[in-house]
Design a protein around this motif. Structure first.
Motif, PDB file in Angstrom:
ATOM      1  N   GLY A  97       0.929  -1.254   0.133  1.00  0.00           N
ATOM      2  CA  GLY A  97       0.021  -0.052  -0.116  1.00  0.00           C
ATOM      3  C   GLY A  97       0.753   1.115  -0.068  1.00  0.00           C
ATOM      4  O   GLY A  97       1.861   1.435  -0.478  1.00  0.00           O
ATOM      5  N   LYS A  98       0.279   2.212   0.573  1.00  0.00           N
ATOM      6  CA  LYS A  98       0.900   3.661   0.726  1.00  0.00           C
ATOM      7  C   LYS A  98       2.180   3.711   1.313  1.00  0.00           C
ATOM      8  O   LYS A  98       3.205   4.376   0.716  1.00  0.00           O
ATOM      9  N   LEU A  99       2.276   2.832   2.430  1.00  0.00           N
ATOM     10  CA  LEU A  99       3.743   2.848   3.060  1.00  0.00           C
ATOM     11  C   LEU A  99       4.796   2.397   1.961  1.00  0.00           C
ATOM     12  O   LEU A  99       5.980   2.667   1.948  1.00  0.00           O
ATOM     13  N   LYS A 134       8.236   9.907   9.678  1.00  0.00           N
ATOM     14  CA  LYS A 134       7.698  10.749   8.767  1.00  0.00           C
ATOM     15  C   LYS A 134       7.983  12.164   9.206  1.00  0.00           C
ATOM     16  O   LYS A 134       7.521  12.356  10.217  1.00  0.00           O
ATOM     17  N   SER A 199       1.689   0.648   8.716  1.00  0.00           N
ATOM     18  CA  SER A 199       0.919   1.109   7.546  1.00  0.00           C
ATOM     19  C   SER A 199       0.041   2.126   8.146  1.00  0.00           C
ATOM     20  O   SER A 199      -0.458   3.168   7.855  1.00  0.00           O
ATOM     21  N   ILE A 200      -0.549   1.497   9.511  1.00  0.00           N
ATOM     22  CA  ILE A 200      -1.571   2.483   9.997  1.00  0.00           C
ATOM     23  C   ILE A 200      -1.065   3.724  10.558  1.00  0.00           C
ATOM     24  O   ILE A 200      -1.506   4.911  10.321  1.00  0.00           O
ATOM     25  N   ASN A 203      -0.265   6.012   7.399  1.00  0.00           N
ATOM     26  CA  ASN A 203      -1.629   6.715   7.064  1.00  0.00           C
ATOM     27  C   ASN A 203      -2.043   7.714   7.987  1.00  0.00           C
ATOM     28  O   ASN A 203      -2.807   8.207   7.542  1.00  0.00           O
ATOM     29  N   GLN A 204      -2.102   7.510   9.403  1.00  0.00           N
ATOM     30  CA  GLN A 204      -2.810   8.349  10.292  1.00  0.00           C
ATOM     31  C   GLN A 204      -1.782   9.737  10.685  1.00  0.00           C
ATOM     32  O   GLN A 204      -2.385  10.462  11.104  1.00  0.00           O
TER      33      GLN A 204
END
Length: 207
Positions: A97-99, A134, A199-200, A203-204
């Motif tokens: 996914g995005k990560l 991040k 990943s959570i 994304n958050q």
């Protein structure tokens, strides 16, 4: 708020052979508990900080009285770091996914990222942590000494960012099994990373 040991969703032997049962049990019940016990003792004299979560607390260390700041930095930092570390361990997850896309974009490939992370973890002199963070919408690999956390900010820990992954490279995390072979311990991490949790967090998180 009285800090307490988080409940683990797995047994102490869940990550054999990568992390042995005895190390997990001592790490969790002795080392982590020690950070919590001492943080709670300090907070008894700091009621203005006692209602904060540990993540909120370590982001406000610059407001803690000077004579309590270093101790709370170590003990609250240790609680925050270990509480995240336990969440980041799980068998059988895959980076996706995005990560996955962000890591490939910012580092070039998953392999390059892993090699950089291993290098940073190996070069952490003495005791500390390696992190994927991040910051400003970019992923970076950094290290902190002792029980510092990137959430503490550059004025405290010399680095800043929102932690996505964290690896404990204190000797108590690996010495019973790996002795002085820190590299083997670091490489074993990829077998048990909880990429779903990472990943959570990715994304958050907000920069």
């Amino acid at each position: 708020m009285i800090f307490m040991l988080p409940t683990l969703p797995y047994r102490f032997d869940a990550f054999e052979p990568f992390i042995d049962q005895t190390t997990m049990e001592i790490h969790y019940t002795k080392h982590h508990q020690n950070y919590i016990t001492n943080a709670n003792l300090i907070l008894e004299s700091l009621p203005q900080f006692a209602q904060l979560s540990v993540e909120e607390l370590i982001q406000q260390l610059d407001q803690v009285p000077h004579n309590k700041k270093m101790a709370l930095r170590n003990y609250a930092g240790g609680h925050a770091n270990h509480s995240l570390f336990w969440k980041l361990l799980k068998h059988g997850t895959k980076i996706q996914g995005k990560l996955k896309n962000a890591i490939e974009s910012d580092f070039g490939s998953i392999i390059i990222f892993q090699e950089l992370f291993e290098q940073v973890a190996m070069n952490c002199f003495g005791s500390g942590w390696a992190w994927l963070v991040k910051k400003n919408n970019q992923l970076l690999v950094v290290s902190t000494a002792n029980q510092d956390n990137p959430l503490m900010g550059e004025n405290i820990s010399s680095v800043s960012g929102y932690p996505i992954l964290g690896l404990d490279v204190w000797e108590h995390a690996y010495y019973l099994k790996y002795q002085n072979r820190r590299s083997d311990y670091i490489k074993s991490f990829w077998n048990i990373v909880n990429w779903d949790e990472a990943s959570i967090r990715f994304n958050q998180c907000e920069d």
